[in-house]
Scaffold this active site. Structure first.
Site, PDB file in Angstrom:
ATOM      1  N   VAL A 138       9.847  -1.414  -0.066  1.00 10.87           N
ATOM      2  CA  VAL A 138       9.643  -2.781   0.442  1.00 10.87           C
ATOM      3  C   VAL A 138      10.058  -2.829   1.907  1.00 10.87           C
ATOM      4  O   VAL A 138      10.553  -1.845   2.459  1.00 10.87           O
ATOM      5  CB  VAL A 138      10.430  -3.835  -0.388  1.00 10.87           C
ATOM      6  N   LYS A 139       9.859  -3.956   2.539  1.00 14.24           N
ATOM      7  CA  LYS A 139      10.194  -4.125   3.951  1.00 14.24           C
ATOM      8  C   LYS A 139      11.664  -3.801   4.213  1.00 14.24           C
ATOM      9  O   LYS A 139      12.530  -4.208   3.436  1.00 14.24           O
ATOM     10  CB  LYS A 139       9.930  -5.573   4.345  1.00 14.24           C
ATOM     11  N   GLU A 151       7.413  10.271  17.906  1.00 14.87           N
ATOM     12  CA  GLU A 151       6.038   9.774  17.700  1.00 14.87           C
ATOM     13  C   GLU A 151       5.640   8.836  18.861  1.00 14.87           C
ATOM     14  O   GLU A 151       4.542   8.952  19.410  1.00 14.87           O
ATOM     15  CB  GLU A 151       6.006   9.038  16.358  1.00 14.87           C
ATOM     16  N   HIS A 158      12.180  10.973  14.340  1.00 10.25           N
ATOM     17  CA  HIS A 158      10.763  11.334  14.174  1.00 10.25           C
ATOM     18  C   HIS A 158       9.887  10.244  14.795  1.00 10.25           C
ATOM     19  O   HIS A 158       8.946  10.529  15.535  1.00 10.25           O
ATOM     20  CB  HIS A 158      10.441  11.511  12.683  1.00 10.25           C
ATOM     21  N   ASN A 159      10.188   9.005  14.495  1.00  6.60           N
ATOM     22  CA  ASN A 159       9.381   7.898  15.023  1.00  6.60           C
ATOM     23  C   ASN A 159       9.520   7.774  16.539  1.00  6.60           C
ATOM     24  O   ASN A 159       8.555   7.471  17.227  1.00  6.60           O
ATOM     25  CB  ASN A 159       9.759   6.582  14.342  1.00  6.60           C
ATOM     26  N   SER A 191       7.083   9.834   5.930  1.00  7.44           N
ATOM     27  CA  SER A 191       6.127   9.762   7.032  1.00  7.44           C
ATOM     28  C   SER A 191       4.749  10.219   6.609  1.00  7.44           C
ATOM     29  O   SER A 191       4.602  11.078   5.735  1.00  7.44           O
ATOM     30  CB  SER A 191       6.592  10.610   8.213  1.00  7.44           C
ATOM     31  N   GLY A 192       3.768   9.656   7.264  1.00 10.50           N
ATOM     32  CA  GLY A 192       2.386  10.063   7.028  1.00 10.50           C
ATOM     33  C   GLY A 192       1.479   8.878   6.773  1.00 10.50           C
ATOM     34  O   GLY A 192       0.294   9.048   6.475  1.00 10.50           O
ATOM     35  N   GLY A 193       2.045   7.694   6.865  1.00 10.18           N
ATOM     36  CA  GLY A 193       1.232   6.494   6.656  1.00 10.18           C
ATOM     37  C   GLY A 193       0.687   6.421   5.248  1.00 10.18           C
ATOM     38  O   GLY A 193       1.171   7.106   4.344  1.00 10.18           O
ATOM     39  N   ASN A 230      11.449   2.231   6.085  1.00  7.55           N
ATOM     40  CA  ASN A 230      11.948   2.632   7.402  1.00  7.55           C
ATOM     41  C   ASN A 230      13.255   1.901   7.682  1.00  7.55           C
ATOM     42  O   ASN A 230      13.337   1.044   8.566  1.00  7.55           O
ATOM     43  CB  ASN A 230      10.923   2.284   8.486  1.00  7.55           C
ATOM     44  N   VAL A 236       0.800  -1.226   0.000  1.00  9.16           N
ATOM     45  CA  VAL A 236       0.000   0.000   0.000  1.00  9.16           C
ATOM     46  C   VAL A 236       0.842   1.291   0.000  1.00  9.16           C
ATOM     47  O   VAL A 236       0.524   2.244  -0.726  1.00  9.16           O
ATOM     48  CB  VAL A 236      -1.053  -0.030   1.143  1.00  9.16           C
ATOM     49  N   MET A 237       1.978   1.331   0.732  1.00 14.64           N
ATOM     50  CA  MET A 237       2.797   2.554   0.743  1.00 14.64           C
ATOM     51  C   MET A 237       3.368   2.820  -0.654  1.00 14.64           C
ATOM     52  O   MET A 237       3.354   3.946  -1.144  1.00 14.64           O
ATOM     53  CB  MET A 237       3.945   2.439   1.761  1.00 14.64           C
ATOM     54  N   GLY A 238       3.866   1.764  -1.304  1.00 15.54           N
ATOM     55  CA  GLY A 238       4.458   1.912  -2.635  1.00 15.54           C
ATOM     56  C   GLY A 238       3.442   2.313  -3.674  1.00 15.54           C
ATOM     57  O   GLY A 238       3.670   3.239  -4.467  1.00 15.54           O
ATOM     58  N   LYS A 282      14.312  10.404  10.203  1.00 16.81           N
ATOM     59  CA  LYS A 282      13.025   9.687  10.245  1.00 16.81           C
ATOM     60  C   LYS A 282      12.944   8.793  11.478  1.00 16.81           C
ATOM     61  O   LYS A 282      11.893   8.675  12.112  1.00 16.81           O
ATOM     62  CB  LYS A 282      12.821   8.843   8.974  1.00 16.81           C
TER      63      LYS A 282
HETATM   64  C1  6PG Z   1       5.109   7.406   9.908  1.00 19.07           C
HETATM   65  C2  6PG Z   1       5.068   6.267  10.894  1.00 19.07           C
HETATM   66  C3  6PG Z   1       5.272   4.969  10.163  1.00 19.07           C
HETATM   67  C4  6PG Z   1       4.821   3.762  10.956  1.00 19.07           C
HETATM   68  C5  6PG Z   1       5.798   3.359  12.032  1.00 19.07           C
HETATM   69  C6  6PG Z   1       5.110   2.920  13.287  1.00 19.07           C
HETATM   70  O1  6PG Z   1       5.888   8.300  10.150  1.00 19.07           O
HETATM   71  O2  6PG Z   1       4.354   7.376   8.952  1.00 19.07           O
HETATM   72  O3  6PG Z   1       6.059   6.431  11.851  1.00 19.07           O
HETATM   73  O4  6PG Z   1       6.581   4.936   9.723  1.00 19.07           O
HETATM   74  O5  6PG Z   1       3.564   3.978  11.450  1.00 19.07           O
HETATM   75  O6  6PG Z   1       6.509   2.298  11.495  1.00 19.07           O
HETATM   76  O7  6PG Z   1       5.919   2.058  13.981  1.00 19.07           O
HETATM   77  P1  6PG Z   1       5.469   1.017  15.063  1.00 19.07           P
HETATM   78  O8  6PG Z   1       4.764  -0.082  14.335  1.00 19.07           O
HETATM   79  O9  6PG Z   1       6.750   0.613  15.669  1.00 19.07           O
HETATM   80  O10 6PG Z   1       4.543   1.706  16.008  1.00 19.07           O
END
Ligand code: 6PG
Length: 483
Positions: free
Chosen positions: A74-75, A191, A187-188, A128-130, A102, A12-14, A184
């Site tokens: 990809v992963k 988060e 950032h996480n 970032s941003g899902g 990531n 989905v991200m790609g 990034k």
């Molecule tokens: C983003 C999120 C994204 C993802 C993380 C969450 O910036 O869009 O950070 O990268 O939601 O991987 O990580 P966890 O699964 O460890 O909470």
């Protein structure tokens, strides 16, 4: 005719990133290891723009305009290494491979060096941003060479989120090699801390005040109109107002209280330990997830560990809610200050030219931690680019000082009544530590000198010293100077 850019990895991200590029008029080559996913994207979204689907990596690379740009989605880890290797086989000098996953920044540094040896550009890019961000505007944190940024920037600026305040795209060249993925990662980590402080405030409202999820949702809605205004507060209110479709109960009450993690928070903490940066807020938030996830340990503890509370009462619920808002804000400021300190230390260590104010700028929209107060962070670094600690900036110093009495009341109440507030409490301790004139570190130094002759420094003289603890307790100077 050839594609302007390619995306490989049609999860989905790609696919969302590819669609975002297509929506902006770019011809996008798309590829996935199994062709069915690529076909599905064409079936469902083929009419949204110009896509060039390929079944093989070779065709995918050949469909790209030179110098080629291919984004890998990809992963992280081994799958990313495998795809890089495949792409590199068909790429030519000057082409650019972008890793939008990531990835751990040290992997990115290794990959960048390996690709450079083959005259290829490698860009590790934080995205970032899902899913929603990838489609409609993410925050993009690319590292790599300046040349690669020159080639990429028009496209990245087009597809990135635009800040509401000034319309600026939320992307910039973060710094060389792994800098983008490093930022990034932090950032996480932030988060994680942000999510945890929100959850601690929620928990106190639920357990100490007995408010139900909807009432707490209302509180978060109000908070979202002030200094706390942010995406995470907003979605928290939405989640708390949602009722489970099966039972009709508040949704949050039917979820198992075991938080998962995919590793970026832990990386932030591990890296901070290596760099010697205290990211206590992020660490406690990460550990809080681990505590929640160890079900057996919790069950064992619940059987024997008692609360023995002091049973303090809340006289004024509204005052308590206002206090929680301040405890949350102060703890959040600590986590951001610590995160920025980690970026600053990382930049120093890895020789990255990172503009800290710009990092706050590119987080203003698109990303998960987007928030109103990020503008204040940019202003703080504009005022003083060499700022030692964000909290030392006059605006933030006043903001956090203003929260302190409320913050202390919340932490004291939580401790007295047996409610866990790991980030509120540890952030307050950090705050009190950095503002203290004298710390018990002096005693630690003395102990180190006693058992390991690790030496100490004196408050009243230059040099390093050691006491002959087990002999005559005389003092000797150990650094060769006079003393
Ligand atoms: C983003 C999120 C994204 C993802 C993380 C969450 O910036 O869009 O950070 O990268 O939601 O991987 O990580 P966890 O699964 O460890 O909470």
């Amino acid at each position: 005719d050839s594609a302007d850019i390619g995306v490989t990895g049609m999860a989905v991200m790609g696919s969302n990133l590819a669609r975002n590029l297509a929506h902006h008029g770019y011809k996008v080559a798309i590829h996935n290891r199994s062709a069915s996913k690529t076909e599905a994207v064409i079936d469902e979204h083929g009419s949204e723009g110009e896509f060039f689907p390929s079944e093989s990596t070779e065709d995918f690379v050949k469909s790209l305009k030179k110098p080629r740009v291919a984004i890998i989605m990809v992963k992280a880890g081994k799958p990313t290494d495998a795809v890089i290797e495949e792409l590199a086989q068909y790429m030519e000098p000057g082409d650019i491979i972008v890793d939008g996953g990531n990835s751990l920044f040290t992997d990115t540094r290794r990959r960048e060096a390996a690709m450079k040896d083959r005259n290829l550009n490698f860009v590790g890019m934080g995205v970032s941003g899902g899913e929603e961000g990838a489609l409609n505007g993410p925050s993009l944190m690319p590292g790599g060479s300046k040349d690669a940024w020159e080639r990429l920037s028009p496209m990245l600026r087009d597809i990135a989120a635009k800040a509401e305040e000034d319309g600026e795209p939320c992307t910039t060249h973060v710094g060389a090699d792994g800098a983008g993925h490093f930022v990034k990662m932090v950032h996480n980590g932030i988060e994680y801390a942000d999510m945890q402080v929100i959850s601690e405030a929620y928990d106190m409202m639920a357990r100490a005040l007995g408010l139900d999820a909807h009432a707490i949702g209302d509180v978060f809605e109000t908070w979202n109109e002030g200094d706390l205004q942010s995406f995470l507060i907003e979605i928290t209110a939405t989640v708390l107002h949602h009722d489970d479709v099966r039972t009709g109960r508040p949704f949050v009450d039917i979820i198992k209280d075991e938080a998962a993690q995919k590793g970026t928070g832990a990386w932030t903490v591990q890296t901070a330990l290596d760099l010697g940066v205290p990211v206590t807020g992020i660490a406690e938030a990460t550990f809080a997830r681990s505590v929640s996830g160890d079900v057996d340990q919790r069950a064992a503890a619940q059987k024997v560990l008692e609360a023995r509370t002091a049973d303090e009462k809340i006289d004024d619920p509204q005052q308590f809610i206002d206090d929680l808002q301040k405890a949350l804000y102060a703890s959040k400021l600590v986590a951001y200050a610590q995160g920025f300190e980690e970026i600053s230390k990382g930049a120093e260590t890895y020789d990255w030219d990172i503009n800290l104010g710009d990092m706050a700028k590119i987080w203003r929209a698109g990303c998960i931690i987007r928030a109103k107060f990020l503008d204040r962070i940019t202003e703080a670094y504009d005022r003083d680019p060499g700022l030692k600690l964000l909290l030392a900036d006059p605006y933030f110093a006043e903001a956090i000082n203003d929260c302190v009495p409320a913050w202390r009341r919340v932490v004291a109440f939580a401790a007295a009544n047996g409610f866990p507030v790991p980030v509120f409490a540890s952030s307050l301790s950090y705050y009190d530590a950095i503002r203290s004139e004298r710390l018990p570190a002096a005693l630690v130094q003395a102990q180190r000198d006693y058992f390991g002759a690790h030496t100490y420094k004196r408050v009243d003289d230059e040099g390093s010293y050691h006491v002959e603890w087990t002999k005559d307790r005389s003092e000797t100077r150990t650094d060769g100077g006079q003393g």
